[in-house]
Write a protein that holds these residues in place. Structure first.
Motif, PDB file in Angstrom:
ATOM      1  N   LEU A 146       0.962  -1.292   0.035  1.00 46.59           N
ATOM      2  CA  LEU A 146      -0.026  -0.257  -0.125  1.00 46.59           C
ATOM      3  C   LEU A 146       0.796   1.144   0.123  1.00 46.59           C
ATOM      4  N   GLY A 147       2.337   1.088  -0.034  1.00 53.46           N
ATOM      5  CA  GLY A 147       3.055   2.337   0.040  1.00 53.46           C
ATOM      6  C   GLY A 147       3.300   2.814   1.351  1.00 53.46           C
ATOM      7  N   TYR A 148       2.922   2.203   2.582  1.00 52.67           N
ATOM      8  CA  TYR A 148       3.228   2.702   3.809  1.00 52.67           C
ATOM      9  C   TYR A 148       4.660   2.802   4.103  1.00 52.67           C
ATOM     10  N   HIS A 149       5.292   1.782   3.593  1.00 53.35           N
ATOM     11  CA  HIS A 149       6.929   1.898   3.944  1.00 53.35           C
ATOM     12  C   HIS A 149       7.253   1.132   2.523  1.00 53.35           C
ATOM     13  N   ASP A 150       8.913   1.149   2.233  1.00 51.60           N
ATOM     14  CA  ASP A 150       9.370   0.533   1.294  1.00 51.60           C
ATOM     15  C   ASP A 150      10.572  -0.291   1.605  1.00 51.60           C
ATOM     16  N   LYS A 151      10.497  -0.773   2.865  1.00 50.21           N
ATOM     17  CA  LYS A 151      11.655  -1.586   3.452  1.00 50.21           C
ATOM     18  C   LYS A 151      11.389  -2.992   2.962  1.00 50.21           C
ATOM     19  N   PRO A 152      12.636  -3.752   2.753  1.00 50.35           N
ATOM     20  CA  PRO A 152      12.457  -4.995   2.214  1.00 50.35           C
ATOM     21  C   PRO A 152      11.843  -6.001   3.469  1.00 50.35           C
ATOM     22  N   VAL A 153      11.247  -7.103   2.855  1.00 49.25           N
ATOM     23  CA  VAL A 153      10.193  -8.138   3.739  1.00 49.25           C
ATOM     24  C   VAL A 153      10.636  -9.517   3.267  1.00 49.25           C
TER      25      VAL A 153
ATOM     26  N   GLN B 205      21.221  -5.637   2.225  1.00 46.74           N
ATOM     27  CA  GLN B 205      21.699  -4.907   1.286  1.00 46.74           C
ATOM     28  C   GLN B 205      20.725  -4.092   0.437  1.00 46.74           C
ATOM     29  N   ALA B 206      19.465  -4.889   0.457  1.00 44.61           N
ATOM     30  CA  ALA B 206      18.497  -3.998  -0.073  1.00 44.61           C
ATOM     31  C   ALA B 206      17.981  -2.762   0.538  1.00 44.61           C
ATOM     32  N   ALA B 207      18.042  -3.074   1.802  1.00 40.36           N
ATOM     33  CA  ALA B 207      17.667  -1.889   2.944  1.00 40.36           C
ATOM     34  C   ALA B 207      18.604  -0.625   2.444  1.00 40.36           C
ATOM     35  N   GLY B 208      19.742  -0.817   2.240  1.00 35.62           N
ATOM     36  CA  GLY B 208      20.781   0.245   2.052  1.00 35.62           C
ATOM     37  C   GLY B 208      20.633   0.651   0.744  1.00 35.62           C
ATOM     38  N   MET B 209      19.800   0.180  -0.101  1.00 36.61           N
ATOM     39  CA  MET B 209      19.489   0.907  -1.479  1.00 36.61           C
ATOM     40  C   MET B 209      18.198   1.735  -1.791  1.00 36.61           C
ATOM     41  N   THR B 210      17.409   1.656  -0.730  1.00 36.23           N
ATOM     42  CA  THR B 210      16.037   2.254  -0.688  1.00 36.23           C
ATOM     43  C   THR B 210      15.903   3.457   0.154  1.00 36.23           C
ATOM     44  N   ALA B 211      15.316   4.602  -0.471  1.00 33.55           N
ATOM     45  CA  ALA B 211      14.952   5.844   0.532  1.00 33.55           C
ATOM     46  C   ALA B 211      14.039   5.555   1.267  1.00 33.55           C
ATOM     47  N   PRO B 212      14.226   5.870   2.435  1.00 32.37           N
ATOM     48  CA  PRO B 212      12.992   5.620   3.670  1.00 32.37           C
ATOM     49  C   PRO B 212      11.839   6.136   3.207  1.00 32.37           C
ATOM     50  N   THR B 213      10.762   5.409   3.474  1.00 35.63           N
ATOM     51  CA  THR B 213       9.304   5.929   3.478  1.00 35.63           C
ATOM     52  C   THR B 213       8.749   5.466   4.411  1.00 35.63           C
ATOM     53  N   LEU B 214       7.933   6.128   5.349  1.00 36.42           N
ATOM     54  CA  LEU B 214       7.410   5.757   6.634  1.00 36.42           C
ATOM     55  C   LEU B 214       6.265   6.398   6.846  1.00 36.42           C
ATOM     56  N   ARG B 215       4.932   5.756   6.498  1.00 31.96           N
ATOM     57  CA  ARG B 215       3.788   6.766   6.620  1.00 31.96           C
ATOM     58  C   ARG B 215       2.702   5.854   7.532  1.00 31.96           C
ATOM     59  N   LEU B 216       3.400   5.286   8.597  1.00 29.66           N
ATOM     60  CA  LEU B 216       2.517   4.525   9.628  1.00 29.66           C
ATOM     61  C   LEU B 216       1.574   5.415  10.200  1.00 29.66           C
TER      62      LEU B 216
END
Length: 202
Positions: A133-140, A188-199
Motif C-alpha cells: 500500500l506504500g506505507y513503507h518501502d523496506k524489504p520484507v 543490502q536491499a535496505a541500504g539501496m532504498t530511500a526511507p518511506t514511512l507513513r505509518l
C-alpha cells in the motif's frame, strides 16, 4: 554487552517475527540462534517482540551474546505471558499491539519472518500489506527453513492464479531457506532504498 557497545550506532536494524514457542525439533532453535548471532556479529540491531520464551528468547540471547543491540517491544498484557526479556538493550513496554508493531516498524530497516504461529503470520502479513500500500518501502523476507512455509507459498501462488493477487505483490517479499544469505540480501536491499514511512496514516 558492554555500555560502549550499547551506545554504538548499529550498521543496520532488522525486525524479526518468530514463535514464542521453540518448535518441535532442535533445528528451529538452531536457526533462531543463527539469525541472532549473524545480526550481532555484523554490528546490527535486532528489533523483535520483547519476549524471553521460545525462538524469540533464543534469538535475542544470541544477538546480545554476539555483541548486537536488541530492542524488544511488548504490550503490558503480554509481559507475563511471554516473559518480557529484561536483558534487552532497550525494552519498550507499550499499551497495545498496534503501538508495538508501529514502534517495531519505525526502528527497522528490514523485516524478516522466521517459523512461528498465528502471531508471526499476522505480523508478517501486516508489514507486507503496508508495503504494497506504500506505507513503507523496506524489504520484507520470509525464512522458509526446511520447507516450513512451502504450503503457505503454494497457497499464495493459488491466490495469484485465481486473480486475487498479482505477481508484483509476491515480488515484494524475498524468500529463502538459508538464513545468512537471506539476511545479507535484506540488509543490502535496505541500504539501496530511500526511507518511506507513513505509518501515522494507518
Amino acid at each position: 554487552m558492554n555500555a560502549e557497545a550499547s551506545k554504538r550506532k548499529p550498521a543496520f536494524s532488522v525486525c524479526v517475527y518468530c514463535g514464542s514457542r521453540p518448535g518441535d525439533t532442535p533445528e528451529f532453535a538452531a536457526m533462531a540462534r543463527q539469525v541472532g548471532t549473524w545480526i550481532g556479529q555484523h554490528d546490527g540491531q535486532l528489533v523483535y517482540g520483547g519476549g524471553h520464551n521460545g525462538l524469540m528468547g533464543i534469538m535475542a540471547d544470541a544477538a546480545l551474546a554476539a555483541g548486537g543491540r536488541v530492542i524488544g517491544v511488548i504490550p503490558k498484557a503480554l509481559v507475563e505471558k511471554e516473559w518480557a526479556h529484561t536483558g534487552c538493550t532497550e525494552l519498550h513496554i507499550v499499551e497495545n499491539m498496534h503501538e508495538r508493531k508501529r514502534i517495531m516498524a519505525e526502528h527497522a530497516d528490514a523485516f524478516l519472518a522466521l517459523p512461528g504461529g498465528i502471531g508471526t503470520l499476522e505480523e508478517f502479513f501486516e508489514v507486507w500489506t503496508w508495503r504494497q500500500l506504500g506505507y513503507h518501502d523496506k524489504p520484507v523476507g520470509l525464512l522458509n527453513m526446511s520447507g516450513f512455509y512451502d504450503s503457505l507459498l503454494a497457497f499464495l501462488g493459488s491466490a495469484v492464479k485465481a486473480g486475487f493477487m498479482n505477481d508484483w505483490q509476491m515480488e515484494l517479499i524475498r524468500t529463502g531457506s538459508d538464513a545468512e544469505l537471506l539476511l545479507e540480501a535484506l540488509v543490502q536491499a535496505a541500504g539501496m532504498t530511500a526511507p518511506t514511512l507513513r505509518l501515522d496514516q494507518i
